[in-house]
Design an enzyme around this catalytic site. Structure first.
Site, PDB file in Angstrom:
ATOM      1  CD  GLU A   1      -3.295  -6.773   3.744  1.00 15.31           C
ATOM      2  OE1 GLU A   1      -2.718  -5.685   3.845  1.00 15.31           O
ATOM      3  OE2 GLU A   1      -3.149  -7.527   2.754  1.00 15.31           O
TER       4      GLU A   1
ATOM      5  CD  GLU B   1      -2.926  -1.215   2.275  1.00 14.03           C
ATOM      6  OE1 GLU B   1      -4.151  -1.080   2.142  1.00 14.03           O
ATOM      7  OE2 GLU B   1      -2.387  -1.462   3.367  1.00 14.03           O
TER       8      GLU B   1
END
Length: 670
Positions: free
Chosen positions: A137, A115
């Site tokens: 995740e 990210e």
């Protein structure tokens, strides 16, 4: 945390280097440092020509601050919202800075690390063996909530973003990440990494993100477009099919975040993403998964159950006895790890089945001279195992580690067949060896701590996660998974339809239905193991499931998938459907069993026996039980492991007694 350095050309290098950790994470220190760095960039914008974001660690960025995440409760939701909003605000300020920003990725960039990179205009990765990019995740019950979903969807489009990156948890090599759209270039050396970053900055002084350019259109179209709208109904159906009916909140939230975020502006999509992440963070399932697959796994791999013994002479040469499927798999794993491997079988032709790079095959026992590790992988018969050890012991190194790859036979008894029981233990590999990450180390009554330590270190060198258990028939994994199979086959005798049994297990989160699993293992092996248990235990209790297995093998000649007939029928090696004769195998009139009861019977049968394993000392640590159950025998990951499931259940003992009243005393909690 972030070093800010501007050179004479006006290029600012932001180097992330958390002084308190071996890897950079999105902790409070990072948040403060990134805000300060971006503030300074804006203050000095007239002197800045471009920005390079990189790391001083071996990895680029390890992701979110999981210890903090694991403690989050509903009361923390406002603070979490503010924290995530701050992180996203700084990313947004970085990508709208008005100067080219390049991520120079010098190692793994996973989760939050990817990210960070996505908030840059251009991404270059160093091509090293450990460099991986991805969003893991979903495997922890979470979603990429620092802009990962929002940016990936806008960069690639809904379908590629979901199917390649967001829903899979895949960790891609740099070349694959380029092919799949989230990486722009690959560098072969650190110097080239920096040079490419600087070249791109010079060539792209007006860089912006695609979604900030006039006329931007989402690849593949938004949900409002005709083509994407036509595909939308298939998304949840496909996801449900992939999850096999299990209700897992993280994949569902990722899908919702992607689709809903694609219908609104960037900032609103960011808010949707934040809210959905907080819902997951404050829920029970994410805590379970983080507890098992981060904390417990880290503890196990770090040697929680490894005896505190220094191993001065690491293993070098491995002898594998038996060239069958397991022996060949073990030999290949050892060869890939850099060991000199010799595989012995009774004839050169049989031994040659395990041939491969770095592997010598032989039928001559003298070729095992000097081997300092012996791993036996022959037929599950104590006499056969003792014979092969007796043959090789005079030849191998006098202090060689001696290991049996048995899945059920007590190690103490096998060790008695040698004159070196202190050097003997079980090393239970799981099939297929190349894919299964678990290794169950079994200490016999006379196995020394040094032997366990040597085997543990060997397992880690093979890339396995070694759990350490004490001796007992079936050890931990085979014993507990036996409860799963017994419960399923027992349901058949009660008249529960076979499809209902399979679907209940899949909806509970198991990766495979128990009847399909029994076929894979082979009903012949299931029968043989039970007979061994029965012969060794005068108090053994025969169940209706045992009689049904006997009938399948002895009366109906349906021994399992290997023979092409078991609980399932097979055609050309593939399952073609459940055997039509199963309905007649019931010994009682069928009764309706609630779906929740079917699911809980599986979960509780294994959890109750795991509790007994811990109480009896078969399991040395709860962490070994949790990790071993998920990685080795397919206990649903959402539970956080077989013992955590019991500990976190709102009323485990009460529900167990309820099941005992309905289905038998085996569910009575200890």
């Amino acid at each position: 945390m972030i070093d800010y350095a501007r050179d004479d050309d006006g290029v600012v290098t932001l180097t992330m280097d958390d002084p308190t950790q071996s890897a950079n994470t999105m902790n409070a220190a990072y948040v403060t440092a990134m805000t300060a760095a971006v503030d300074r960039l804006y203050a000095e914008r007239d002197q800045v020509t471009g920005v390079i974001v990189t790391s001083a660690k071996k990895t680029f960025f390890a992701g979110g601050d999981l210890p903090t995440m694991a403690r989050a409760t509903a009361d923390d939701a406002p603070a979490l919202f503010e924290l995530l909003s701050t992180i996203k605000r700084d990313f947004r300020r970085l990508e709208t800075y008005g100067r080219p920003v390049v991520a120079a990725i010098n190692g793994a960039a996973l989760g939050g690390g990817l990210e960070v990179a996505l908030a840059c205009h251009y991404r270059i990765a160093l091509d090293t063996p450990g460099t991986r990019l991805g969003f893991p995740e979903v495997t922890l019950g979470l979603l990429p909530g620092a802009g990962g979903v929002t940016r990936t969807v806008r960069m690639l489009g809904l379908t590629p973003a979901l199917t390649t990156w967001l829903l899979t948890g895949r960790r891609l090599r740099p070349s694959d990440a380029v092919t799949n759209g989230l990486l722009d270039a690959v560098a072969s050396t650190p110097a080239e990494l920096v040079a490419l970053a600087r070249e791109w900055i010079v060539a792209n002084p007006e860089a912006t993100q695609p979604w900030d350019r006039p006329g931007y259109r989402m690849p593949g179209g938004t949900p409002a477009s005709r083509s994407t709208a036509a595909q939308l109904p298939a998304f949840p159906a496909t996801l449900r099919q992939q999850l096999k009916g299990a209700a897992l909140p993280a994949p569902e939230k990722i899908l919702a975040t992607a689709v809903e975020g694609a219908q609104v502006d960037f900032e609103t999509a960011q808010i949707i993403e934040t809210r959905n992440l907080i819902t997951l963070l404050t829920g029970r399932i994410a805590k379970n998964m983080i507890g098992a697959l981060f904390f417990d796994l880290r503890a196990v791999n770090g040697g929680l159950a490894r005896p505190n013994v220094e191993v001065t002479e690491p293993a070098r040469r491995v002898a594998v006895l038996g060239a069958g499927m397991m022996g060949a798999g073990i030999a290949q794993a050892c060869a890939r790890a850099g060991f000199d491997v010799v595989v012995k079988d009774v004839t050169p032709e049989l031994a040659a089945r395990a041939a491969g790079p770095g592997i010598t095959t032989t039928a001559d026992v003298t070729d095992l001279a000097g081997c300092d590790v012996v791993i036996e992988a022959v037929f599950e018969d104590p006499a056969v195992k003792r014979d092969v050890f007796a043959e090789v012991l005079p030849v191998v190194a006098p202090d060689a580690l001696l290991a049996s790859n048995t899945s059920t036979l007590p190690i103490t008894g096998l060790a008695e067949g040698t004159d070196r029981p202190a050097d003997f233990l079980g090393m239970h590999f799981f099939s297929p060896v190349a894919r299964m990450p678990l290794l169950e180390l079994v200490a016999g009554a006379r196995t020394s701590d040094a032997t366990v330590a040597r085997a543990f270190d060997l397992g880690r060198r093979l890339g396995k996660t070694p759990i350490v258990v004490n001796d007992g028939r079936g050890f931990f994994t085979s014993r507990v998974i036996g409860k799963f199979l017994d419960e399923a086959i027992g349901m058949l005798t009660e008249g529960v339809p076979a499809p209902s049994i399979e679907h209940a297990a899949l909806q509970a989160g198991y990766p495979t239905g128990p009847l399909a699993l029994a076929d894979e293992v082979s009903l012949t092996l299931v029968q043989r193991i039970r007979v061994q248990f029965e012969a060794a235990d005068s108090g053994f209790v025969r169940l209706p499931a045992h009689a049904l297995v006997d009938a399948m093998v002895d009366d109906h000649d349906r021994p399992g998938r290997g023979a092409g007939r078991g609980f399932y029928a097979y055609g050309e090696g593939k399952r073609s459907g459940l055997w039509e004769g199963l309905a007649a195998m019931s010994t009682t009139a069928g009764r309706a069993v609630p779906l929740d009861d079917l699911k809980d019977r599986f979960l509780f049968a294994e959890a109750l026996d795991a509790r007994r394993c811990l109480a009896e000392g078969v399991l040395r640590t709860a962490e070994d039980g949790n990790v071993g159950s998920i990685l080795g025998i397919g206990y649903p990951a959402w539970t956080g492991g077989v013992l955590r499931f019991a500990d976190q259940h709102a009323d485990f003992d009460g529900r167990a007694r309820e099941l005992a009243d309905r289905y038998g005393a085996r569910f009575e909690p200890a």
